[in-house]
Design an enzyme around this catalytic site. Structure first.
Site, short mmCIF file in Angstrom:
data_model
loop_
_atom_site.label_atom_id
_atom_site.label_comp_id
_atom_site.label_asym_id
_atom_site.label_seq_id
_atom_site.Cartn_x
_atom_site.Cartn_y
_atom_site.Cartn_z
N GLY A 52 0.85 -1.13 -0.15
CA GLY A 52 -0.11 -0.09 0.06
C GLY A 52 0.79 1.23 -0.15
O GLY A 52 0.46 2.32 0.60
N HIS A 53 2.08 1.32 -0.92
CA HIS A 53 2.83 2.50 -0.81
C HIS A 53 3.51 2.35 -2.26
O HIS A 53 3.54 1.23 -2.94
CB HIS A 53 3.71 2.50 0.30
CG HIS A 53 4.66 1.29 0.30
ND1 HIS A 53 4.26 0.17 1.10
CD2 HIS A 53 5.80 1.10 -0.02
CE1 HIS A 53 5.23 -0.69 1.16
NE2 HIS A 53 6.36 -0.07 0.48
N ALA A 54 4.50 3.39 -2.48
CA ALA A 54 5.36 3.49 -3.50
C ALA A 54 6.59 4.32 -3.11
O ALA A 54 6.63 4.87 -2.21
CB ALA A 54 4.78 4.29 -4.90
N ARG A 99 2.39 -0.73 -4.82
CA ARG A 99 2.30 -1.92 -4.66
C ARG A 99 1.43 -2.30 -3.64
O ARG A 99 1.45 -1.72 -2.66
CB ARG A 99 3.96 -2.65 -4.61
CG ARG A 99 4.46 -2.49 -3.42
CD ARG A 99 5.16 -1.41 -2.62
NE ARG A 99 5.74 -0.40 -3.81
CZ ARG A 99 7.04 -0.87 -4.35
NH1 ARG A 99 7.87 -1.62 -3.49
NH2 ARG A 99 7.58 -0.11 -5.30
#
Length: 137
Positions: A52-54, A99
């Site tokens: 839940g981040h990039a 992702r």
């Protein structure tokens, strides 16, 4: 080539032996970056999601060391789902890719090789902020 097309499965060396198989990873050889950090996820409860981040600069190789799980990659224009279930395949994830990891099997272990040490400034943790930055590129 779109950003998401830079992300790909990498077939890692597999040395077969009747006593058990061995796979190895050397930075800048099997993978396109030097390894600065390794971490792993385990005991992920059924139905839970991770990621839940990039990242702005970080490159990663994600491996299902045991069991299986899915990785959903998103470059702001398209999404692609990968099912990881073999320890001799790694998913290369380049910078500026959102992702999410889900569909963890019981007893799965997700091993991640990273190109940089942990740096909070390198994260996009809000999807709307990520999309705003991606729309400018």
């Amino acid at each position: 080539m779109s950003l998401i097309e830079k992300c790909r499965l990498i077939n890692l060396p597999k040395i077969a032996d009747e006593r058990g198989n061995l796979t190895f990873i050397e930075g800048n050889k099997q993978i396109p970056f030097g390894i600065e950090r390794v971490y792993y996820l385990y005991d992920v409860p059924g139905g839970a999601e991770r990621g839940g981040h990039a990242h702005k600069q970080l490159e990663q190789l994600i491996i299902a060391s045991s069991g299986s799980f899915d990785v959903v990659l998103d470059d702001g224009n398209q999404k692609k789902r990968f099912h990881l279930n073999r320890p001799y395949f790694g998913l290369y994830v380049c910078p500026y890719i959102w992702r999410e990891l889900d569909n963890f099997s019981s007893g799965s272990v997700c091993t991640v090789m990273a190109s940089r040490p942990y740096e909070e400034d390198d994260y996009f943790r809000n999807y709307k902020d990520y999309l705003l930055v991606r729309s400018r590129k």
